[in-house]
Design an enzyme around this catalytic site. Structure first.
Site, PDB file in Angstrom:
ATOM      1  N   ASP A  63     -51.296 -18.822 -43.719  1.00  0.00           N
ATOM      2  CA  ASP A  63     -50.839 -18.685 -42.336  1.00  0.00           C
ATOM      3  C   ASP A  63     -51.201 -19.934 -41.524  1.00  0.00           C
ATOM      4  OD1 ASP A  63     -49.958 -17.492 -39.930  1.00  0.00           O
ATOM      5  OD2 ASP A  63     -50.671 -15.536 -40.547  1.00  0.00           O
ATOM      6  N   HIS A  80     -53.168  -7.192 -39.651  1.00  0.00           N
ATOM      7  CA  HIS A  80     -53.065  -8.656 -39.569  1.00  0.00           C
ATOM      8  C   HIS A  80     -52.820  -9.002 -38.099  1.00  0.00           C
ATOM      9  CE1 HIS A  80     -51.460 -12.611 -41.236  1.00  0.00           C
ATOM     10  NE2 HIS A  80     -50.903 -12.617 -40.039  1.00  0.00           N
ATOM     11  N   HIS A 140     -53.076 -11.653 -34.704  1.00  0.00           N
ATOM     12  CA  HIS A 140     -53.201 -13.003 -34.152  1.00  0.00           C
ATOM     13  C   HIS A 140     -53.845 -12.882 -32.778  1.00  0.00           C
ATOM     14  CE1 HIS A 140     -50.824 -15.655 -36.941  1.00  0.00           C
ATOM     15  NE2 HIS A 140     -50.618 -14.449 -37.451  1.00  0.00           N
ATOM     16  N   CYS A 183     -46.653 -18.749 -37.150  1.00  0.00           N
ATOM     17  CA  CYS A 183     -45.429 -18.659 -37.953  1.00  0.00           C
ATOM     18  C   CYS A 183     -44.447 -19.750 -37.529  1.00  0.00           C
ATOM     19  CB  CYS A 183     -44.791 -17.282 -37.767  1.00  0.00           C
ATOM     20  SG  CYS A 183     -43.207 -17.136 -38.613  1.00  0.00           S
ATOM     21  N   ASN A 187     -54.508 -16.863 -36.119  1.00  0.00           N
ATOM     22  CA  ASN A 187     -55.016 -15.538 -36.479  1.00  0.00           C
ATOM     23  C   ASN A 187     -56.364 -15.298 -35.793  1.00  0.00           C
ATOM     24  OD1 ASN A 187     -53.303 -16.451 -38.930  1.00  0.00           O
ATOM     25  ND2 ASN A 187     -53.604 -14.269 -39.248  1.00  0.00           N
TER      26      ASN A 187
HETATM   27  N1  COA Z   1     -39.441 -20.270 -54.168  1.00  0.00           N
HETATM   28  C1  COA Z   1     -38.819 -21.412 -54.537  1.00  0.00           C
HETATM   29  N2  COA Z   1     -37.509 -21.640 -54.379  1.00  0.00           N
HETATM   30  C2  COA Z   1     -36.768 -20.654 -53.847  1.00  0.00           C
HETATM   31  C3  COA Z   1     -37.335 -19.440 -53.447  1.00  0.00           C
HETATM   32  C4  COA Z   1     -38.726 -19.256 -53.616  1.00  0.00           C
HETATM   33  N3  COA Z   1     -39.355 -18.139 -53.243  1.00  0.00           N
HETATM   34  N4  COA Z   1     -36.379 -18.665 -52.933  1.00  0.00           N
HETATM   35  C5  COA Z   1     -35.217 -19.352 -53.004  1.00  0.00           C
HETATM   36  N5  COA Z   1     -35.467 -20.570 -53.562  1.00  0.00           N
HETATM   37  C6  COA Z   1     -34.488 -21.635 -53.805  1.00  0.00           C
HETATM   38  C7  COA Z   1     -33.254 -21.157 -54.525  1.00  0.00           C
HETATM   39  O1  COA Z   1     -33.429 -21.216 -55.913  1.00  0.00           O
HETATM   40  C8  COA Z   1     -32.209 -22.135 -54.043  1.00  0.00           C
HETATM   41  O2  COA Z   1     -32.402 -23.366 -54.706  1.00  0.00           O
HETATM   42  P1  COA Z   1     -31.166 -24.358 -55.002  1.00  0.00           P
HETATM   43  O3  COA Z   1     -30.679 -24.799 -53.642  1.00  0.00           O
HETATM   44  O4  COA Z   1     -31.811 -25.458 -55.773  1.00  0.00           O
HETATM   45  O5  COA Z   1     -30.174 -23.542 -55.756  1.00  0.00           O
HETATM   46  C9  COA Z   1     -32.621 -22.364 -52.588  1.00  0.00           C
HETATM   47  O6  COA Z   1     -34.028 -22.089 -52.523  1.00  0.00           O
HETATM   48  C10 COA Z   1     -31.876 -21.476 -51.610  1.00  0.00           C
HETATM   49  O7  COA Z   1     -31.971 -20.124 -52.059  1.00  0.00           O
HETATM   50  P2  COA Z   1     -31.527 -18.877 -51.180  1.00  0.00           P
HETATM   51  O8  COA Z   1     -31.790 -17.632 -51.941  1.00  0.00           O
HETATM   52  O9  COA Z   1     -30.119 -19.127 -50.681  1.00  0.00           O
HETATM   53  O10 COA Z   1     -32.552 -18.918 -50.008  1.00  0.00           O
HETATM   54  P3  COA Z   1     -32.301 -19.131 -48.467  1.00  0.00           P
HETATM   55  O11 COA Z   1     -31.927 -20.539 -48.185  1.00  0.00           O
HETATM   56  O12 COA Z   1     -31.437 -18.024 -47.952  1.00  0.00           O
HETATM   57  O13 COA Z   1     -33.805 -18.919 -47.897  1.00  0.00           O
HETATM   58  C11 COA Z   1     -35.921 -17.840 -48.170  1.00  0.00           C
HETATM   59  C12 COA Z   1     -34.416 -17.662 -48.012  1.00  0.00           C
HETATM   60  C13 COA Z   1     -36.522 -16.441 -48.136  1.00  0.00           C
HETATM   61  C14 COA Z   1     -36.231 -18.512 -49.482  1.00  0.00           C
HETATM   62  C15 COA Z   1     -36.474 -18.700 -47.038  1.00  0.00           C
HETATM   63  O14 COA Z   1     -35.919 -18.290 -45.821  1.00  0.00           O
HETATM   64  C16 COA Z   1     -37.988 -18.633 -46.948  1.00  0.00           C
HETATM   65  O15 COA Z   1     -38.677 -19.131 -47.823  1.00  0.00           O
HETATM   66  N6  COA Z   1     -38.532 -18.050 -45.880  1.00  0.00           N
HETATM   67  C17 COA Z   1     -39.959 -17.882 -45.707  1.00  0.00           C
HETATM   68  C18 COA Z   1     -40.366 -18.537 -44.465  1.00  0.00           C
HETATM   69  C19 COA Z   1     -41.858 -18.478 -44.309  1.00  0.00           C
HETATM   70  O16 COA Z   1     -42.610 -18.849 -45.164  1.00  0.00           O
HETATM   71  N7  COA Z   1     -42.279 -17.999 -43.134  1.00  0.00           N
HETATM   72  C20 COA Z   1     -43.640 -17.911 -42.779  1.00  0.00           C
HETATM   73  C21 COA Z   1     -44.332 -16.790 -43.416  1.00  0.00           C
HETATM   74  S1  COA Z   1     -44.155 -15.267 -42.577  1.00  0.00           S
HETATM   75 ZN    ZN Z   2     -49.724 -14.199 -39.397  1.00  0.00          ZN
END
Ligand code: COA
Ligand code: ZN
Length: 314
Positions: free
Chosen positions: A15, A210, A212, A243, A252
């Site tokens: 976080d 959790h 903050h 975030c 947090n």
């Molecule tokens: N780890 C590594 N690579 C990942 C992945 C993961 N968990 N999830 C998706 N990918 C890759 C895919 O393989 C794809 O790769 P490519 O372009 O080489 O084919 C690419 O990322 C896009 O995949 P897609 O399923 O279309 O993902 P997206 O672009 O819709 O994004 C998330 C969705 C969930 C992956 C993204 O929004 C995310 O990681 N969000 C988390 C944000 C975060 O950490 N917030 C703070 C914490 S609360």
């Molecule tokens: Zn948090």
């Protein structure tokens, strides 16, 4: 075996670091993990299995996990936003996967680019894959609900929505539910309402909180959650956190202050407070420009302080 009345989980490496622009060198992350585990923190969320392109801070997620898994006695967990993240966790043999979705529709769309129903369906698949794994290679799967006490896009979040998604994650097979105040909107009265409602609905499943401290209500909220029977809390050393996809999100609750408050109340955490305070120097030296909070670090322990563990033994 240490006696613990409350389980604290360090989330600063995830976080806290996810919003920090400077990469913390992998060796420094490991030094932090080792030192905090040695201070008695039982569980650390060490990284996040998200695309490194999206959050470059976690480009070393595999190495950090592997090395954290060799720290004796430590429960190693990691955040996952989807099945792909879960797959990375399975391959590494991480102990615990913290799946995250948001109760507020807008935040779920911004953060993980999905409708909430799609997130729940993904969580169901993750639990099924985890259960299909051989005994001993099956991680604990946690269902996390972000923005459960307010959202910086939508404002108030209906309690009924929190309960509905908590129930859906529980029915999907979560081993634990985390209710998160991602943007620090909550107050103790609201915490009582939300946690009581969730706990009444999901039965015996453990619920973690959790919080903050964005608006200074963090530890008061811990007090309210304790009254509801919550015995698992996330916190971050020096109060790092926030975030990247929630405007105005800050740190947090401070792990050091949380452990002091619990200990002072006679609740054993297994954490050595002085040793924990010394871990702060690792963060300070590695990331000189990061904002560090902490009242205990500023004021020190009270004179003639007697730890909860010693009071329990006497
Ligand atoms: N780890 C590594 N690579 C990942 C992945 C993961 N968990 N999830 C998706 N990918 C890759 C895919 O393989 C794809 O790769 P490519 O372009 O080489 O084919 C690419 O990322 C896009 O995949 P897609 O399923 O279309 O993902 P997206 O672009 O819709 O994004 C998330 C969705 C969930 C992956 C993204 O929004 C995310 O990681 N969000 C988390 C944000 C975060 O950490 N917030 C703070 C914490 S609360
Ligand atoms: Zn948090």
């Amino acid at each position: 075996m240490k006696q613990r009345d409350v389980m604290v989980r360090e989330v600063g490496l995830r976080d806290g670091l996810q919003i920090h622009p400077t990469f913390m060198p992998t060796d420094r992350k490991i030094a932090w993990i080792e030192a905090e585990a040695a201070a008695g923190v039982p569980e650390i969320e060490v990284t996040s299995y998200v695309p490194p392109k999206l959050i470059p801070q976690f480009a070393d997620a595999e190495e950090v996990t592997r090395r954290a898994l060799s720290v004796p006695g430590l429960t190693v967990s990691a955040l996952i936003p989807n099945s792909k993240g879960a797959g990375r966790g399975f391959a590494l043999g991480v102990h615990k996967l913290n799946f995250v979705m948001s109760v507020s529709r807008t935040h779920n769309l911004k953060n993980v680019r999905r409708e909430r129903e799609e997130s729940v369906a993904d969580f169901r698949r993750i639990v099924e894959s985890a259960r299909a794994r051989p005994e001993g290679g099956r991680p604990i799967v946690v269902g996390g609900l972000s923005t459960a006490l307010g959202c910086s896009y939508e404002g108030r979040v209906p309690v009924a929505d929190v309960v509905r998604y908590a129930l859906q994650l529980a029915e999907a097979g979560a081993d634990e539910i985390v209710v998160a105040d991602t943007v620090g909107y909550a107050d103790p009265a609201q915490v009582r309402t939300v946690f009581k409602a969730v706990m009444a609905e999901i039965g015996a499943l453990p619920v973690a909180a959790h919080f903050h401290d964005t608006r200074g209500t963090g530890l008061a909220n811990v007090g309210a959650a304790l009254e509801c029977g919550v015995r698992r809390f996330d916190a971050s050393l020096a109060g790092l956190g926030g975030c990247p996809f929630a405007p105005g999100a800050t740190g947090n609750i401070v792990m050091d202050d949380l452990c002091f408050m619990l200990d002072s109340m006679g609740l054993r955490t297994g954490v050595d407070l002085e040793q924990l305070l010394r871990v702060r120097s690792i963060v300070r030296e590695s990331l000189p420009d990061i904002a560090m909070q902490g009242a205990l670090a500023r004021a020190g322990l009270p004179r003639n302080y007697v730890r909860a563990e010693e009071r329990c033994a006497a």
